[in-house]
Design a protein around this motif. Structure first.
Motif, short mmCIF file in Angstrom:
data_model
loop_
_atom_site.label_atom_id
_atom_site.label_comp_id
_atom_site.label_asym_id
_atom_site.label_seq_id
_atom_site.Cartn_x
_atom_site.Cartn_y
_atom_site.Cartn_z
N GLY A 114 -42.15 47.56 -7.41
CA GLY A 114 -42.54 48.11 -8.71
C GLY A 114 -44.02 48.38 -8.82
N LYS A 115 -44.82 47.60 -8.08
CA LYS A 115 -46.27 47.79 -8.08
C LYS A 115 -46.73 48.80 -7.03
N GLY A 116 -45.77 49.30 -6.22
CA GLY A 116 -46.11 50.28 -5.18
C GLY A 116 -46.66 49.64 -3.91
N LYS A 117 -46.55 48.33 -3.79
CA LYS A 117 -47.10 47.65 -2.61
C LYS A 117 -46.09 47.55 -1.46
N ILE A 118 -44.80 47.67 -1.81
CA ILE A 118 -43.75 47.75 -0.79
C ILE A 118 -42.93 49.00 -1.12
N ASP A 119 -42.61 49.80 -0.09
CA ASP A 119 -41.80 51.00 -0.28
C ASP A 119 -40.33 50.59 -0.41
#
Lengths: 247, 247
Positions: free
Chosen positions: A210-215
Motif C-alpha cells: 500500500g505504501k509502494g515499497k513492495i510491488d
C-alpha cells in the motif's frame, strides 16, 4: 459425584491491559484471569485451554476455550456466573455444552482474523488501542490485488516468526480481502490455521504494498522464497482481532 | 511582536480517564491537559475556551474550542504540534484560523450529540466504556415514535439537571432519531443548544419508553409538565458523544 462436563466458552476481550492469552511470569494473562473466575464459581481447580495464544495487545471477539468441570450450574447461567467475576474488558459471550472429546485447539478446523487500520492524518483518540494508525495514504487497489496472492495452500515459512518451532508450515487460506469504510481499512483473513505472527506479517507486507515499497506482483515470489526477510515487518498487535474459531 | 491570532481546534477525546472537560480541583480535566500542551508549543500563557462542558466519562468526536495566540506556527502544523504533546486519548483533528471575534461557545448555533446503547445479553469487552449496555430487550419502534415528540421548540425545564442555573430553558431540536445496527442502538439529536444533562435525561426517558415503563404518547405531557421527576433517569455518561458543534 456429578458427571464430568466439557464446556466451551466464546470469549471477547480487549487485549490492551494484558500480557496476552497465555499464563506468563510477567504480567497478567487473560487465561489466568479466566481460570480464577471459573475456579471461584465452580469451587473446583479447573484449568481453561484456549484455541491458541494471542499476543499482548491483540483483541478477540470470538476466542474459543474449554474446561472440564463437575459443576451443576446450568449451561445458560454459566456466562452470567463467570462474567460476574471478570473485569469489564473480558466478557463471556456464550457457553456451549460439548462432548468430552471436544478440544478448543485440536478440534478447530480454522480461524478468522481481522486487522483494522486507520488511514487518517491525526489518528483517533477513541480507537487508539483498537486500530493501527497509518498517516501515509495507502493504495488500497494494490493491497487488494496483493491480498489475493495469499489464497490457496502455501508454505508460510517466510510469514512466521523466526522463533516459531512448528515443523509443518503449510497452511491454506480461503479468504483474504479488504473492506473499506472511509478512513477505516479492515483486512479479513480466514484459514485452516495460522503460524506464530503469521497474520501480523501478512498485513505488514500488505501495508508495504500500500505504501509502494513492495510491488504487489512480487508477493508470489516472496511467499515462494520462504525468507522472513523478504516479507514486510510484523504489524503492531493492537490492530489485530481474533474474530472466530471454526469447528 | 506578532499579530494576535484566534485559533479554533476540533478535538476528539476518550472521556474515560478524565474528570470531564472543565478544569476542576479533583482529577485531571481535558481542558487542563490541552492548556499545558498548547502552552508548551507556543511558549505563551494561553487559555483554551471550549464550546461547553462535557461530564466525566463523556466522549467527543468533534468538541470545538479556541485560544488566542501570537505564535508563528503555520495553521496546518498546529494539530501535529499539539498532538505531539498530548496523551493518545486526546487528539486534535483540525485547526482553523478564525477572525478575532470568533468564540467557540458564543458563536455556536447548534450541537449534534450521539448516544450509543448496546442492547445485548452479555455486554461488550471492547465497547465497555463506549456504549451503555442494556440487557432487557428494548422496543425500538416505540422509542422512535417517542423521539419525534422532542422535535420543535420546547421549554426543557423537566429535562435539565435541577442544579442548572440557566434562566431561559427553551431550546429547539430539529433532529431526534435512532439508527439500529444489530445490537447497536444509536440515538442522534441536533439542537440549537442543550441544558446541563439534557441529552442524558432525554435518552434516559427514551430508554424507559423502550422498556415499557413510560408510554411513548405521554412524552408531550412529560415535556409540558416541566417536572424533572416525570422524565426518566439521567443515562450514564459513557454512552454519550459530542459529535459536532455547528457555527
Amino acid at each position: 459425584m456429578n458427571f464430568e462436563r466439557n464446556i466451551q466458552l466464546i470469549i471477547e476481550y480487549d487485549g490492551s491491559n494484558y500480557c496476552g492469552w497465555q499464563v506468563q511470569k510477567n504480567g497478567v494473562s487473560i487465561q489466568e484471569v479466566l481460570n480464577k473466575a471459573i475456579q471461584k464459581i465452580t469451587k473446583e481447580d479447573i484449568y481453561i485451554t484456549g484455541s491458541g495464544r494471542t499476543d499482548a495487545g491483540v483483541h478477540a471477539l470470538g476466542q474459543s476455550a474449554h474446561f472440564k468441570t463437575q459443576t451443576s450450574i446450568p449451561i445458560n447461567k454459566i456466562p452470567f456466573a463467570i462474567n460476574s467475576q471478570l473485569p469489564k474488558d473480558i466478557r463471556i459471550q456464550d457457553a456451549i455444552e460439548r462432548n468430552i472429546d471436544f478440544h478448543s485447539r485440536y478440534s478447530a478446523v480454522g480461524k478468522i482474523y481481522e486487522y483494522k487500520i486507520l488511514n487518517s492524518e491525526h489518528g483517533s483518540a477513541l480507537d487508539n488501542n483498537r486500530m493501527y494508525h497509518i498517516r501515509e495514504r495507502l493504495d488500497i487497489d494494490k493491497m487488494r490485488q496483493a491480498a489475493k496472492y495469499f489464497l490457496g495452500t502455501h508454505d508460510f515459512t517466510g510469514f512466521s516468526s523466526v522463533h516459531s518451532s512448528v515443523i509443518n508450515k503449510v497452511r491454506t487460506i480461503d479468504y483474504s480481502d479488504f473492506d473499506i469504510d472511509g478512513t477505516h481499512i479492515i483486512y479479513t483473513v480466514r484459514g485452516n490455521g495460522f503460524l506464530y505472527n503469521m497474520v501480523r506479517i501478512i498485513i505488514g507486507t500488505l501495508i508495504q504494498v500500500g505504501k509502494g515499497k513492495i510491488d504487489h506482483e512480487d508477493i508470489p515470489m516472496i511467499i515462494g522464497s520462504k525468507e522472513r526477510a523478504k516479507a514486510g515487518p510484523t504489524a503492531p498487535a493492537h490492530g489485530l482481532y481474533l474474530q472466530k474459531v471454526l469447528y
